[in-house]
Design a protein around this motif. Structure first.
Motif, PDB file in Angstrom:
ATOM      1  N   UNK A   1      -4.938   8.608  -7.660  1.00 37.94           N
ATOM      2  CA  UNK A   1      -4.759   8.908  -6.245  1.00 37.94           C
ATOM      3  C   UNK A   1      -6.055   8.842  -5.465  1.00 37.94           C
ATOM      4  N   UNK A   2      -7.076   8.252  -6.089  1.00 33.11           N
ATOM      5  CA  UNK A   2      -8.381   8.177  -5.452  1.00 33.11           C
ATOM      6  C   UNK A   2      -8.441   7.238  -4.274  1.00 33.11           C
ATOM      7  N   UNK A   3      -7.542   6.253  -4.241  1.00 33.10           N
ATOM      8  CA  UNK A   3      -7.488   5.325  -3.113  1.00 33.10           C
ATOM      9  C   UNK A   3      -6.035   5.140  -2.686  1.00 33.10           C
ATOM     10  N   UNK A   4      -5.869   4.807  -1.426  1.00 30.11           N
ATOM     11  CA  UNK A   4      -4.524   4.618  -0.871  1.00 30.11           C
ATOM     12  C   UNK A   4      -4.126   3.156  -0.803  1.00 30.11           C
ATOM     13  N   UNK A   5      -5.129   2.278  -0.758  1.00 28.26           N
ATOM     14  CA  UNK A   5      -4.850   0.853  -0.583  1.00 28.26           C
ATOM     15  C   UNK A   5      -6.029   0.043  -1.098  1.00 28.26           C
ATOM     16  N   UNK A   6      -5.751  -1.220  -1.457  1.00 26.18           N
ATOM     17  CA  UNK A   6      -6.867  -2.051  -1.870  1.00 26.18           C
ATOM     18  C   UNK A   6      -6.464  -3.339  -2.549  1.00 26.18           C
ATOM     19  N   UNK A   7      -7.473  -4.119  -2.807  1.00 26.91           N
ATOM     20  CA  UNK A   7      -7.333  -5.407  -3.472  1.00 26.91           C
ATOM     21  C   UNK A   7      -7.186  -5.188  -4.974  1.00 26.91           C
ATOM     22  N   UNK A   8      -6.292  -5.957  -5.588  1.00 29.31           N
ATOM     23  CA  UNK A   8      -6.145  -5.814  -7.026  1.00 29.31           C
ATOM     24  C   UNK A   8      -5.308  -6.911  -7.648  1.00 29.31           C
TER      25      UNK A   8
ATOM     26  N   UNK B   1      -2.556  -4.035  -2.441  1.00 28.38           N
ATOM     27  CA  UNK B   1      -1.650  -3.048  -3.009  1.00 28.38           C
ATOM     28  C   UNK B   1      -1.706  -1.748  -2.232  1.00 28.38           C
ATOM     29  N   UNK B   2      -0.544  -1.119  -2.056  1.00 32.21           N
ATOM     30  CA  UNK B   2      -0.439   0.123  -1.296  1.00 32.21           C
ATOM     31  C   UNK B   2       0.215   1.196  -2.154  1.00 32.21           C
ATOM     32  N   UNK B   3      -0.371   2.377  -2.147  1.00 34.28           N
ATOM     33  CA  UNK B   3       0.225   3.517  -2.838  1.00 34.28           C
ATOM     34  C   UNK B   3       1.468   3.941  -2.053  1.00 34.28           C
ATOM     35  N   UNK B   4       2.630   3.828  -2.687  1.00 32.31           N
ATOM     36  CA  UNK B   4       3.888   4.123  -1.989  1.00 32.31           C
ATOM     37  C   UNK B   4       3.973   5.573  -1.524  1.00 32.31           C
ATOM     38  N   UNK B   5       3.293   6.474  -2.214  1.00 31.07           N
ATOM     39  CA  UNK B   5       3.320   7.877  -1.805  1.00 31.07           C
ATOM     40  C   UNK B   5       2.648   8.056  -0.445  1.00 31.07           C
ATOM     41  N   UNK B   6       1.701   7.179  -0.146  1.00 28.75           N
ATOM     42  CA  UNK B   6       0.966   7.274   1.111  1.00 28.75           C
ATOM     43  C   UNK B   6       1.480   6.285   2.155  1.00 28.75           C
TER      44      UNK B   6
END
Length: 360
Positions: free
Chosen positions: A229-236, A137-142
């Motif tokens: 907003x603590x992470x920008x990307x990761x497994x979930x 998953x990727x934070x779209x803002x980043x």
């Protein structure tokens, strides 16, 4: 006189039987361990509440998970206090092997509904009721649309090309965690993952370990990390990323190399309400109920007919949607349940190794 007393006796007997039957009907019940968060809410709203209204069976919902240890302890004590729980194959197979789970009686389930399910959904130990996936998953803002972003696990591991805070799930439970992701990042093809090369996976994890902000355990932690907003990307969990987007935290799901897992209804051995458990399973496999569950949770239905009732914009976000599943692989839950010469399952050994590795 004799006839009068006989009639009175027959009447009393009929009243007694009627009261007993009424009491029996009123006391029909079921206890379900539904899981927490979005999952527990989905089970309650899509399945439990309408089932109670239609059947008259009182259902107690426990918003939690059940461990293998709890199954074993309750079996040993003979005090089984629940009747149904969701379980992965990796969790259920060892329990069934130890005679801790009831064998599903498919003769008691709706035959027309069962005929709709794929073969892998109908196991002796459980009936599959939804599918989910671990995805990137990727934070779209980043990572806004049109900008460079990781498209697979090797790129997630590439902290120079794609800098930013990261998260992965921990593997303390043994049956979940980032081992497949670590192997994919190290160049292992999806169709060559199993049996897992555990040594190689941990060597790959060594490389990413310094860049992981948090190794999360449960889905609520995943949600909080991205929501804040603590992470920008990761497994979930895919459903959790969908829930974040619905809560105005837009997320991008990378379906490439997604890990698909199934959850099954399982009945503990010694359940006091086996008949009611089977009735509930049939109800929960109806297309309309499966579709409603998908809408509430973002998890994919087991009954393919449910897709006829799911809006296209949601269907396209589910792991079993054809465009998504073609880029995913199915987790080999049987491998996790295999028992070695030491009497431990592969999942047991992963859990032990993880707990040693994470403290170094």
């Amino acid at each position: 006189m004799i006839r009068m007393f006989a009639n009175r006796g027959a009447l009393a007997l009929a009243v007694s039987l009627g009261l007993a039957a009424g009491a029996a009907a009123q006391t029909r019940q079921l206890t379900i361990i539904a899981g927490g968060g979005v999952l527990g809410e989905g089970v309650a709203k899509a399945f439990v509440e309408p089932f109670e209204k239609e059947s008259g069976i009182k259902v107690r919902v426990i918003r939690d998970q059940v461990s293998a240890a709890k199954y074993m302890l309750q079996k040993q004590s003979g005090n089984i206090d629940f009747d149904l729980a969701g379980n992965t194959g990796a969790g259920a197979i060892p329990l069934f092997r130890e005679d801790v789970l009831e064998k599903i009686d498919y003769g008691k389930l709706d035959k027309a509904l069962m005929a709709k399910l794929p073969a892998e959904a109908k196991r002796p130990w459980g009936v599959q009721y939804f599918n989910y996936a671990f995805v990137l998953g990727l934070d779209e803002a980043k990572f806004p649309a049109g900008k460079p972003a990781p498209s697979n696990w090797a790129e997630f591991w590439d902290v120079k090309k794609f800098p930013g805070s990261r998260t992965l799930q921990n593997a303390e439970l043994g049956v979940q965690g980032p081992l497949e992701e670590a192997l994919l990042a190290d160049g292992v093809p999806m169709d060559k993952l199993y049996p897992l090369d555990v040594d190689r996976a941990f060597r790959s994890l060594d490389k990413i370990k310094p860049s992981i902000r948090k190794w999360w355990k449960v889905g609520s932690e995943q949600m909080q990390l991205f929501q804040s907003g603590g992470v920008a990307m990761g497994m979930g969990f895919d459903g959790r990323f969908i829930a974040l987007t619905q809560a105005n935290k837009p997320m991008r799901i990378v379906w490439n190399q997604a890990k698909q897992i199934s959850i099954y209804w399982t009945i503990p051995k010694g359940s006091k309400n086996v008949k009611e458990a089977h009735e509930f399973i049939s109800f929960a496999m109806r297309p309309d109920r499966q579709a409603e569950f998908a809408k509430l949770t973002g998890y994919a239905p087991s009954n393919p007919d449910a897709f006829k009732l799911i809006p296209k914009e949601l269907a396209e976000k589910l792991v079993t949607y054809p465009d998504n599943s073609k880029n995913a692989y199915v987790m080999n839950q049987e491998w996790y349940a295999e028992v070695g010469a030491d009497g431990k399952t592969n999942a047991d050994r992963i859990s032990q190794r993880w707990n040693e590795w994470i403290t170094k």
